[in-house]
Design a protein around this motif. Structure first.
Motif, PDB file in Angstrom:
ATOM      1  N   TYR A   1       0.835  -1.208   0.000  1.00 44.66           N
ATOM      2  CA  TYR A   1       0.000   0.000   0.000  1.00 44.66           C
ATOM      3  C   TYR A   1       0.866   1.253   0.000  1.00 44.66           C
TER       4      TYR A   1
ATOM      5  N   THR B   1      -6.801   2.727  -3.673  1.00 38.33           N
ATOM      6  CA  THR B   1      -7.913   2.233  -2.870  1.00 38.33           C
ATOM      7  C   THR B   1      -7.881   0.719  -2.774  1.00 38.33           C
TER       8      THR B   1
ATOM      9  N   ARG C   1       1.979   1.725  -3.640  1.00 36.95           N
ATOM     10  CA  ARG C   1       0.956   1.989  -4.657  1.00 36.95           C
ATOM     11  C   ARG C   1       0.000   3.118  -4.292  1.00 36.95           C
ATOM     12  N   ARG C   2      -0.383   3.224  -3.026  1.00 38.82           N
ATOM     13  CA  ARG C   2      -1.308   4.255  -2.553  1.00 38.82           C
ATOM     14  C   ARG C   2      -2.620   4.290  -3.326  1.00 38.82           C
TER      15      ARG C   2
ATOM     16  N   THR D   1      -5.135  -4.265   2.430  1.00 37.13           N
ATOM     17  CA  THR D   1      -4.424  -4.129   3.703  1.00 37.13           C
ATOM     18  C   THR D   1      -5.396  -4.150   4.879  1.00 37.13           C
TER      19      THR D   1
ATOM     20  N   TYR E   1      -5.316  -1.374  -2.891  1.00 32.51           N
ATOM     21  CA  TYR E   1      -4.294  -1.836  -1.951  1.00 32.51           C
ATOM     22  C   TYR E   1      -4.651  -1.488  -0.517  1.00 32.51           C
ATOM     23  N   CYS E   2      -5.312  -0.367  -0.322  1.00 35.02           N
ATOM     24  CA  CYS E   2      -5.761   0.004   1.025  1.00 35.02           C
ATOM     25  C   CYS E   2      -6.766  -1.017   1.549  1.00 35.02           C
TER      26      CYS E   2
END
Length: 115
Positions: free
Chosen positions: A42, A48, A45-46, A54, A50-51
């Protein structure tokens, strides 16, 4: 604490307790490692997607810790069921959301959703 240990003894066979504790401890360690990997992904990449992945991995860590706490007599069975089965639902919803969000376009090519 004595009452919790008594309740734990009612549903936990003493001969299987070490095996159960070992398996749940491995689950806590494994999900924690996966969560850390998810955090690193995350951070790179930052997005959604990946969020949310996580978050799902973090929920799995809390779920495993709740199981260990239950076996050790620290978490009452009612809380165990509420947390674990509630988190099962949350994980399923988030994973299904991610799957539907990254579906295919009408021409059959993979959609480019990496928001």
């Amino acid at each position: 604490m004595v009452v919790a240990m008594t309740v734990a003894r009612e549903w936990l066979d003493p001969q299987l307790a070490p095996v159960l504790i070992a398996v749940i401890t491995l689950a806590v360690l494994g999900t924690t490692v996966l969560f850390v990997v998810g955090l690193v992904a995350y951070a790179r990449r930052r997005t959604t997607r990946y969020c949310l992945i996580t978050v799902v991995l973090g929920v799995l860590v809390v779920r495993s810790i709740t199981g260990l706490g239950t076996v050790l007599g620290l978490v009452p069975m009612t809380i165990h069921h509420l947390v674990e089965h509630g988190f099962d639902f949350l994980i399923a919803v988030l994973v299904l959301y991610l799957v539907f969000r990254s579906g295919t376009t009408s021409n059959g090519a993979a959609a480019e959703y990496d928001d």
